[in-house]
Design a protein around this motif. Structure first.
Motif, PDB file in Angstrom:
ATOM      1  N   VAL A   1      -7.091   3.927  -9.068  1.00 36.49           N
ATOM      2  CA  VAL A   1      -6.398   2.479  -9.228  1.00 36.49           C
ATOM      3  C   VAL A   1      -6.635   1.826  -7.980  1.00 36.49           C
ATOM      4  CG1 VAL A   1      -4.042   1.663  -9.729  1.00 36.49           C
ATOM      5  CG2 VAL A   1      -4.854   3.403 -10.935  1.00 36.49           C
ATOM      6  N   ASP A   2      -6.377   2.364  -6.902  1.00 40.01           N
ATOM      7  CA  ASP A   2      -6.497   1.704  -5.484  1.00 40.01           C
ATOM      8  C   ASP A   2      -7.936   0.780  -5.580  1.00 40.01           C
ATOM      9  OD1 ASP A   2      -4.103   1.865  -4.020  1.00 40.01           O
ATOM     10  OD2 ASP A   2      -5.335   2.867  -2.618  1.00 40.01           O
ATOM     11  N   SER A   3      -8.639   1.636  -5.931  1.00 35.92           N
ATOM     12  CA  SER A   3     -10.269   1.121  -5.817  1.00 35.92           C
ATOM     13  C   SER A   3     -10.254   0.014  -6.914  1.00 35.92           C
ATOM     14  CB  SER A   3     -11.197   2.357  -6.208  1.00 35.92           C
ATOM     15  OG  SER A   3     -12.674   1.832  -6.451  1.00 35.92           O
ATOM     16  N   SER A   4      -9.620   0.066  -8.011  1.00 30.53           N
ATOM     17  CA  SER A   4      -9.916  -0.931  -9.191  1.00 30.53           C
ATOM     18  C   SER A   4      -9.257  -2.082  -8.593  1.00 30.53           C
ATOM     19  CB  SER A   4      -9.310  -0.356 -10.577  1.00 30.53           C
ATOM     20  OG  SER A   4      -9.987   0.825 -10.824  1.00 30.53           O
ATOM     21  N   VAL A   5      -8.027  -2.083  -8.018  1.00 27.13           N
ATOM     22  CA  VAL A   5      -7.061  -3.334  -7.479  1.00 27.13           C
ATOM     23  C   VAL A   5      -7.836  -3.908  -6.283  1.00 27.13           C
ATOM     24  CG1 VAL A   5      -4.990  -3.712  -6.499  1.00 27.13           C
ATOM     25  CG2 VAL A   5      -4.923  -2.301  -8.487  1.00 27.13           C
ATOM     26  N   ALA A   6      -8.590  -3.024  -5.659  1.00 24.01           N
ATOM     27  CA  ALA A   6      -8.947  -3.747  -4.550  1.00 24.01           C
ATOM     28  C   ALA A   6     -10.425  -4.418  -4.674  1.00 24.01           C
ATOM     29  CB  ALA A   6      -9.496  -2.621  -3.324  1.00 24.01           C
ATOM     30  N   ARG A   7     -11.095  -3.833  -5.607  1.00 21.77           N
ATOM     31  CA  ARG A   7     -12.103  -4.688  -6.213  1.00 21.77           C
ATOM     32  C   ARG A   7     -11.831  -6.078  -6.767  1.00 21.77           C
ATOM     33  NH1 ARG A   7     -16.001  -5.539 -10.245  1.00 21.77           N
ATOM     34  NH2 ARG A   7     -17.912  -5.060  -9.641  1.00 21.77           N
ATOM     35  N   TYR A   8     -10.775  -5.852  -7.824  1.00 23.50           N
ATOM     36  CA  TYR A   8     -10.386  -7.212  -8.362  1.00 23.50           C
ATOM     37  C   TYR A   8      -9.969  -8.206  -7.289  1.00 23.50           C
ATOM     38  CZ  TYR A   8      -8.582 -10.243 -11.987  1.00 23.50           C
ATOM     39  OH  TYR A   8      -8.544 -11.414 -12.730  1.00 23.50           O
ATOM     40  N   LEU A   9      -9.094  -7.632  -6.468  1.00 19.89           N
ATOM     41  CA  LEU A   9      -8.364  -8.462  -5.106  1.00 19.89           C
ATOM     42  C   LEU A   9      -9.444  -9.265  -4.369  1.00 19.89           C
ATOM     43  CD1 LEU A   9      -6.185  -9.598  -3.480  1.00 19.89           C
ATOM     44  CD2 LEU A   9      -6.439  -7.444  -2.046  1.00 19.89           C
TER      45      LEU A   9
ATOM     46  N   ALA B   1      -6.387   9.219   2.796  1.00 22.14           N
ATOM     47  CA  ALA B   1      -5.895   9.017   4.243  1.00 22.14           C
ATOM     48  C   ALA B   1      -4.612   8.826   4.475  1.00 22.14           C
ATOM     49  CB  ALA B   1      -6.852   8.498   5.316  1.00 22.14           C
ATOM     50  N   GLY B   2      -4.060   7.743   3.820  1.00 17.41           N
ATOM     51  CA  GLY B   2      -2.993   7.330   3.726  1.00 17.41           C
ATOM     52  C   GLY B   2      -2.131   6.768   2.462  1.00 17.41           C
ATOM     53  N   GLU B   3      -2.802   7.279   1.120  1.00 16.95           N
ATOM     54  CA  GLU B   3      -2.281   6.827  -0.145  1.00 16.95           C
ATOM     55  C   GLU B   3      -2.477   5.381  -0.457  1.00 16.95           C
ATOM     56  OE1 GLU B   3       1.068   8.806  -1.904  1.00 16.95           O
ATOM     57  OE2 GLU B   3       0.571  10.733  -0.520  1.00 16.95           O
ATOM     58  N   CYS B   4      -1.733   4.950  -1.303  1.00 16.46           N
ATOM     59  CA  CYS B   4      -1.996   3.596  -1.920  1.00 16.46           C
ATOM     60  C   CYS B   4      -1.949   2.140  -1.305  1.00 16.46           C
ATOM     61  CB  CYS B   4      -1.109   3.316  -3.079  1.00 16.46           C
ATOM     62  SG  CYS B   4       0.713   3.815  -2.890  1.00 16.46           S
ATOM     63  N   MET B   5      -0.844   1.938  -0.576  1.00 17.97           N
ATOM     64  CA  MET B   5      -0.691   0.671   0.213  1.00 17.97           C
ATOM     65  C   MET B   5      -2.049   0.789   1.311  1.00 17.97           C
ATOM     66  SD  MET B   5       2.500  -1.348   2.050  1.00 17.97           S
ATOM     67  CE  MET B   5       2.101  -2.962   2.578  1.00 17.97           C
TER      68      MET B   5
ATOM     69  N   LEU C   1       3.320   4.048   0.724  1.00 19.17           N
ATOM     70  CA  LEU C   1       2.755   5.169  -0.343  1.00 19.17           C
ATOM     71  C   LEU C   1       3.927   5.486  -1.236  1.00 19.17           C
ATOM     72  CD1 LEU C   1       4.344   8.088   0.626  1.00 19.17           C
ATOM     73  CD2 LEU C   1       3.004   7.804   2.559  1.00 19.17           C
ATOM     74  N   GLY C   2       3.543   5.756  -2.374  1.00 15.90           N
ATOM     75  CA  GLY C   2       4.347   6.124  -3.472  1.00 15.90           C
ATOM     76  C   GLY C   2       5.534   4.978  -3.803  1.00 15.90           C
ATOM     77  N   GLY C   3       5.202   3.885  -3.829  1.00 15.43           N
ATOM     78  CA  GLY C   3       5.984   2.845  -4.280  1.00 15.43           C
ATOM     79  C   GLY C   3       6.990   2.707  -3.004  1.00 15.43           C
ATOM     80  N   VAL C   4       6.811   2.693  -1.794  1.00 15.84           N
ATOM     81  CA  VAL C   4       7.710   2.791  -0.603  1.00 15.84           C
ATOM     82  C   VAL C   4       8.192   3.970  -0.378  1.00 15.84           C
ATOM     83  CG1 VAL C   4       9.404   1.750   0.623  1.00 15.84           C
ATOM     84  CG2 VAL C   4       8.003   0.447  -0.755  1.00 15.84           C
ATOM     85  N   LEU C   5       7.438   4.735   0.323  1.00 12.44           N
ATOM     86  CA  LEU C   5       8.043   6.236   0.712  1.00 12.44           C
ATOM     87  C   LEU C   5       8.658   6.931  -0.256  1.00 12.44           C
ATOM     88  CD1 LEU C   5       9.552   5.111   4.346  1.00 12.44           C
ATOM     89  CD2 LEU C   5       7.379   6.329   3.954  1.00 12.44           C
ATOM     90  N   GLY C   6       7.969   6.984  -1.543  1.00 10.40           N
ATOM     91  CA  GLY C   6       8.138   7.926  -2.525  1.00 10.40           C
ATOM     92  C   GLY C   6       9.425   7.263  -3.367  1.00 10.40           C
ATOM     93  N   TRP C   7       9.954   6.227  -3.126  1.00  8.22           N
ATOM     94  CA  TRP C   7      10.873   5.463  -4.036  1.00  8.22           C
ATOM     95  C   TRP C   7      10.332   4.761  -5.357  1.00  8.22           C
ATOM     96  CZ3 TRP C   7      16.307   5.122  -3.298  1.00  8.22           C
ATOM     97  CH2 TRP C   7      16.709   5.843  -1.874  1.00  8.22           C
ATOM     98  N   ALA C   8       9.119   4.984  -5.536  1.00  6.68           N
ATOM     99  CA  ALA C   8       8.383   4.805  -6.593  1.00  6.68           C
ATOM    100  C   ALA C   8       9.075   3.206  -7.197  1.00  6.68           C
ATOM    101  CB  ALA C   8       8.902   5.612  -8.018  1.00  6.68           C
TER     102      ALA C   8
END
Length: 273
Positions: A209-217, A79-83, A114-121
């Motif tokens: 990766v989002d799922s993995s990070v959220a779980r560990y958090l 719905a809104g990507e990584c962050m 998203l994308g490391g701040v609006l695609g700036w990676a």
């Protein structure tokens, strides 16, 4: 009652009825807006100051289900990507479990990441969101943030696969980023997997990766809540060696940071150390 009086009476009734009908939505809206009122609270407004520095007010926390939040982060990624994936998974769950100040926290404010701040990676959005939430709720926020960044950098990810996936048939390669940066993380994965950075497989990988990070958090915050937090990913020896010469108080003191240096600066000489 004569005809004139009857018409007056009818007009009064009609006007009263129209007024009542017109007023109904207003009252309904007012009632709806007060179902979850936001009370006066120290959680809102500018930070309190102490010796010229902003002080943190810790928001309430209760232990959450890591797998449930991980699934939510995966779903939110699409719905809104990584962050947004991590931030909304945490905040919306805390809103449901606790209420209170979380009714006023706009998860959509994290869409910029998203994308490391609006695609700036730059910094991965999953980490950006994790740091925000940890700063809100953790007893030891700095330690939790350090741990989640190190986990992302040195763990082979993704390391959690939720039960409900948009592309459950995809076999996703697991890689080590050696960096908290979106650019390094995605590029390393593309080299290992053979996929391109805008392929749907890469999106599925980042959702995982989002799922993995959220779980560990959640695991970290639960332990922090119980005063049982212990870091499992300390700074590597190579980073500490670099900081001895280039960090604060060193001879050169020309950089600051905790990232793995040689992931980018791979031009070191044999006798560099």
């Amino acid at each position: 009652m004569n005809r004139r009086e009857a018409l007056k009476s009818l007009g009064l009734v009609t006007a009263t009825g129209a007024t009542a009908l017109a007023a109904t939505p207003l009252f309904a809206e007012d009632k709806e807006s007060t179902e979850n009122p936001i009370p006066d609270s120290p959680y809102y407004g500018a930070a309190q100051m102490h010796n010229g520095h902003a002080m943190r007010t810790r928001w309430p926390y209760k232990e959450l289900d890591p797998d449930a939040v991980a699934q939510r982060a995966y779903d939110n990624y699409w719905a809104g990507e990584c962050m947004y994936g991590v931030t909304a998974a945490m905040i919306d769950t805390l809103r449901e479990e606790i209420g209170g100040p979380y009714h006023a926290f706009p998860s959509m404010a994290s869409l910029y990441g998203l994308g490391g701040v609006l695609g700036w990676a730059t910094v991965c959005g999953a980490l950006n969101g994790s740091a925000l939430v940890a700063t809100l709720v953790a007893k030891k926020p700095n330690a939790v943030v350090d741990e989640i960044y190190a986990f992302y950098s040195y763990e082979k990810l993704p390391n959690h696969f939720p039960t409900q996936r948009r592309h459950g048939d995809m076999k996703i390669v697991r890689t080590v980023a050696n960096s908290p940066l979106c650019h390094a993380s995605v590029t390393n994965w593309c080299k290992a997997s053979g996929y391109k950075s805008f392929d749907v497989e890469r999106k599925e990988r980042c959702a995982l990766v989002d799922s993995s990070v959220a779980r560990y958090l959640v695991e970290l915050l639960n332990k922090d809540h119980r005063d049982e937090f212990v870091a499992a990913y300390p700074l590597p020896e190579s980073v500490q060696q670099c900081r001895e010469c280039h960090g604060k108080g060193s001879d050169m003191e020309n950089t600051r940071g905790k990232m793995e240096c040689v992931s980018c600066h791979d031009d070191k000489k044999q006798d560099h150390y």
